[in-house]
Scaffold this active site. Structure first.
Site, PDB file in Angstrom:
ATOM      1  N   TRP A   1       0.831  -1.218   0.000  1.00 58.04           N
ATOM      2  CA  TRP A   1       0.000   0.000   0.000  1.00 58.04           C
ATOM      3  C   TRP A   1       0.852   1.249   0.000  1.00 58.04           C
ATOM      4  CZ3 TRP A   1      -4.205  -1.547  -1.869  1.00 58.04           C
ATOM      5  CH2 TRP A   1      -4.700  -2.810  -1.545  1.00 58.04           C
TER       6      TRP A   1
ATOM      7  N   ASP B   1      -1.686   6.707   6.389  1.00 59.08           N
ATOM      8  CA  ASP B   1      -2.714   5.805   5.871  1.00 59.08           C
ATOM      9  C   ASP B   1      -3.040   4.829   7.012  1.00 59.08           C
ATOM     10  OD1 ASP B   1      -4.253   3.806   4.777  1.00 59.08           O
ATOM     11  OD2 ASP B   1      -2.859   3.290   3.159  1.00 59.08           O
TER      12      ASP B   1
ATOM     13  N   LYS C   1     -12.795  -1.576   7.124  1.00 62.06           N
ATOM     14  CA  LYS C   1     -12.199  -2.515   8.080  1.00 62.06           C
ATOM     15  C   LYS C   1     -12.710  -2.186   9.483  1.00 62.06           C
ATOM     16  CE  LYS C   1      -8.098  -3.024   5.149  1.00 62.06           C
ATOM     17  NZ  LYS C   1      -8.839  -3.128   3.926  1.00 62.06           N
TER      18      LYS C   1
HETATM   19  N1  PMP Z   1      -4.214   1.102   2.503  1.00 60.72           N
HETATM   20  C1  PMP Z   1      -4.221  -0.001   3.274  1.00 60.72           C
HETATM   21  C2  PMP Z   1      -3.329  -0.063   4.481  1.00 60.72           C
HETATM   22  C3  PMP Z   1      -5.076  -1.054   2.941  1.00 60.72           C
HETATM   23  O1  PMP Z   1      -5.100  -2.161   3.704  1.00 60.72           O
HETATM   24  C4  PMP Z   1      -5.906  -0.952   1.803  1.00 60.72           C
HETATM   25  C5  PMP Z   1      -6.869  -2.019   1.407  1.00 60.72           C
HETATM   26  N2  PMP Z   1      -6.731  -3.250   1.916  1.00 60.72           N
HETATM   27  C6  PMP Z   1      -5.823   0.209   1.033  1.00 60.72           C
HETATM   28  C7  PMP Z   1      -4.976   1.230   1.425  1.00 60.72           C
HETATM   29  C8  PMP Z   1      -6.668   0.370  -0.193  1.00 60.72           C
HETATM   30  O2  PMP Z   1      -7.967   0.633   0.204  1.00 60.72           O
HETATM   31  P1  PMP Z   1      -9.179   0.790  -0.794  1.00 60.72           P
HETATM   32  O3  PMP Z   1      -9.554  -0.573  -1.227  1.00 60.72           O
HETATM   33  O4  PMP Z   1     -10.214   1.474   0.071  1.00 60.72           O
HETATM   34  O5  PMP Z   1      -8.740   1.658  -1.920  1.00 60.72           O
END
Ligand code: PMP
Length: 355
Positions: free
Chosen positions: A100, A167, A191
């Site tokens: 990420w 994030d 989450k």
């Molecule tokens: N950042 C983290 C730490 C994540 O775990 C995730 C998704 N698992 C994301 C960003 C991406 O999120 P989204 O699917 O809402 O774009």
């Protein structure tokens, strides 16, 4: 019947939240309409909207110089919006702790910015949080507080002079945060904060003035100045967030959540750490996540048996992320201590049988 849900996201919601949403689905508070069928500018919806923002501020004890905004496009959209809104033509610094953060780095690079990756754990396949020091004069500095795939988590947020961007998609609302350390924190809601379709951002007000030529719907200031009502917000996701926040308050707040999360994680990590090495944790001990326990069985041929065994008992979502393999138990706020105990019990039994 409800399963024990260890999914990484979307993931378990508190049963009480689902039940309350169900009761109000067809007729919200006996008004004869659902919350999804009315104007986002009417007083019924606006009450929920404003209450949700207030709940976030009070749960996190957020100082007055911050705005809480609701956006869409998932956390992934923030990877692009953060540099679009916060770069001042200088440089920005990132810590690369997994998929990420790499994606966030790529989005900033796409914009042709001076992107500096000051530390990375990539060479050890992201099994730890590297050590680093951010510069004092970056436009912003960026971390991923919990790495959902590898199961690593910052135990302390860094103290920085440059605005710190976090994030927190997979650990929002799981522990108290001193917002004096924060420039902006964002998270997809699916989450610890409800359902997909909503992104929460908590941003320091002085950072709202930087973006000048950013399109309206991509600009944080648009959301801050309109109370996130410039256009139609994801009303149902905000309603669910409202219920989740009430549930967290009822549990005793964020410190209580954190205490419980520590206890839950300990149940699983203790079994993994037993000296016989039947199970192995992916992350280095000091950086292990309280939200996502990524682990493996030393004899990997047993994984399919483990998953079959888990399925028989009604345990969901234990297969590791496809890029890492192995196993992963996501034990977010809404996963009860009892459910984690059941998993721990099964892990012990499985070990006794196969070791
Ligand atoms: N950042 C983290 C730490 C994540 O775990 C995730 C998704 N698992 C994301 C960003 C991406 O999120 P989204 O699917 O809402 O774009």
């Amino acid at each position: 019947m409800r399963v024990c849900n260890f999914s990484a996201g979307p993931s378990a919601l508190p049963l009480e939240v689902l039940q309350e949403a169900k009761e109000n689905l067809v007729s919200f508070e006996n008004k004869g309409f659902s919350i999804m069928e009315i104007s986002h500018r009417g007083e019924v919806y606006e009450k929920i909207h404003n209450e949700t923002i207030s709940s976030i501020k009070s749960l996190y004890n957020i100082p007055d110089n911050f705005e809480v905004i609701f956006m869409q496009g998932g956390a992934s959209t923030q990877f692009a919006l953060v540099p679009m809104n916060l770069n001042k033509g200088g440089f920005c610094e990132y810590v690369d702790t997994g998929v990420w953060s790499s994606k966030a780095i790529n989005e900033a690079k796409l914009q042709g910015l001076d992107v500096r990756v000051i530390a990375s754990s990539k060479e050890q396949n992201y099994n730890h949080i590297p050590s680093f020091t951010f510069s004092d004069n970056a436009d912003f500095c960026y971390i991923t507080s919990n790495n959902t795939i590898y199961g690593t988590q910052y135990k302390n947020l860094p103290q920085t002079k440059s605005p710190l961007i976090i994030d927190a998609s997979s650990d929002i609302f799981s522990y108290e945060i001193d917002f004096n350390k924060v420039g902006m924190l964002f998270a997809g809601a699916q989450k610890n904060a409800g359902i997909a379709g909503l992104t929460i951002a908590i941003i320091r007000k002085d950072l709202l003035d930087i973006a000048k030529n950013v399109p309206t719907m991509f600009r944080y200031e648009t959301f801050a100045s309109s109370n996130s009502l410039n256009n139609t917000p994801p009303v149902f996701a905000i309603y669910i967030l409202n219920l989740v926040l009430k549930w967290i308050k009822k549990q005793g707040g964020l410190n209580k959540m954190n205490t419980l999360n520590l206890k839950k994680a300990k149940l699983i990590y203790d079994i993994i750490s037993e000296t016989d090495d039947f199970y192995t944790a992916y992350a280095k001990q000091e950086d292990r996540s309280l939200m996502n326990v990524s682990f493996n069985i030393k004899n990997e041929s047993l994984i399919k048996h483990f998953l079959a065994n888990a399925q028989e008992r009604g345990f969901l979502g234990l297969k590791g992320h496809r890029i890492l393999g192995g196993l992963r138990a996501s034990i977010y706020n809404a996963v009860s201590y009892e459910n984690v105990e059941q998993l721990a019990f099964m892990m012990k039994e499985f070990k006794e049988k196969y070791k």
